[in-house]
Design a protein around this motif. Structure first.
Motif: not given
Length: 370
Positions: A18-27, A29-34, A260-264, A266-267
């Protein structure tokens, strides 16, 4: 005749569903945004401002923020019917089972600061905090607090829990922790809720399905499991031996690593320093030092194999909650109290283009003889 080619994996890893505009998990690079805003830029904002932003995609005006705050206060106290339902729950029932069972019985209002479905969700979210506090007090032989002070949401929750107003630093800690775990894309609980929503089940059922999924040790329950592990180990000096024995037996170390995260995570990068700053009382500090020693032992063991591993958000969250006086068996319930806003946001997003989710399975059982 028996088929002999089962699927390589049943976990849907890497499958886009599916698709979502709510959050993006980039495993990687270890980033998360809402909604495009990095989690580090959200973690110190007022809690209900982030709730509004997640649900609507816009930052609230001061007036909108106040409207939301007043609505949440008006919905937070339990009524007599809800208190009676809670009193009927058998003693010793885990808080997550209580939430899963009672959420469908709530009758949320539709009038409020946002659209009717969003208001229903917010009313449920407010009641979840009250159910948790009232259940905790029931365990102590105390009555639920229903006369609520004019203050912010989490200060009021801690008051309902303890019967006295918390310190500012405690409220700030809870605000940040709950923002960090508010939303995380298509995690297991959220996906379960989207499947439930696809059947046109009501929002109460959707949230209940998500909460039931969150209870699992491999999902939200890792926070309680991680601190239980630290208690079992007992001392930082014993951590390395314990970790090496577990890894040699092929067992998981709860709270270490993330799908999901291959590095640290972010939370965890935000939560670990909070834990180090908060856990100053001797017993609390010993538990935290044991967790730190477990993480270091895991990292050393994985480095020997040429691999990298880090603690995820669940690992140190239990130490933070413990420092706030919250019992271990309530950790995952507080996770649900935060993640419910993500469930609501996904419900609202999914219903815009709803379609029944019905995947196919590859049959590997007995084939009828010809």
């Amino acid at each position: 005749m028996q088929a002999t080619s089962p699927l390589a994996s049943n976990d849907l890893a890497g499958v886009i569903v599916g698709e979502t505009a709510l959050s993006d998990v980039q495993g990687d690079s270890g980033s998360l945004n809402y909604r495009g805003t990095p989690i580090a830029d959200l973690a110190d904002k007022p809690f209900l401002i982030v709730v509004w932003y997640l649900l609507t995609g816009d930052w609230p005006t001061d007036a909108e923020h106040q409207q939301l705050a007043q609505f949440m206060r008006s919905q937070q106290a339990l009524n007599n019917t809800e208190i009676a339902l809670l009193q009927a729950v058998p003693e010793g029932t885990h808080p997550m089972l209580v939430l899963q069972g009672l959420i469908p019985l709530l009758n949320p209002v539709e009038e409020g600061p946002l659209a009717p479905a969003a208001n229903q969700g917010l009313a449920i979210a407010a009641k979840i905090s009250a159910l948790i506090a009232a259940l905790f007090r029931k365990e102590q032989g105390l009555t639920a607090i229903t006369e609520l002070p004019e203050t912010d949401f989490h200060r009021r929750f801690l008051f309902m829990l303890r019967g006295e107003l918390p310190r500012d630093d405690e409220v700030a800690t809870l605000d940040t922790t709950q923002i960090l775990q508010m939303e995380h894309s298509f995690n297991a609980g959220t996906f379960a809720g989207r499947v439930c929503a696809s059947t046109e089940a009501p929002l109460q059922s959707v949230i209940s399905a998500s909460v039931g999924t969150l209870y699992g040790r491999l999902h939200g329950g890792a926070d309680q499991a991680a601190l239980a592990m630290a208690r079992e180990i007992g001392d930082p000096a014993a951590a390395a031996k314990w970790v090496n024995q577990r890894l040699a037996q092929g067992q998981k170390i709860m709270g270490m690593g993330h799908r999901e995260y291959r590095t640290l995570d972010p939370r965890a990068a935000i939560l670990k320093p909070m834990a180090l700053a908060r856990c100053t009382e001797p017993n609390s500090r010993k538990l935290l030092d044991t967790l730190v020693a477990v993480e270091e032992a895991c990292q050393a063991a994985f480095a020997e194999r040429g691999r990298e591993i880090h603690a995820n958000v669940e690992f140190y969250k239990g130490a933070v909650f413990n420092s706030l006086g919250i019992p271990d068996h309530y950790f995952t319930a507080l996770f649900a109290m935060a993640r419910v806003y993500g469930y609501i946001a996904h419900f609202l997003e999914f219903k815009q283009h709803s379609r029944l989710i019905r995947p196919r399975a590859k049959y590997i059982g007995t084939v009828p003889s010809q």
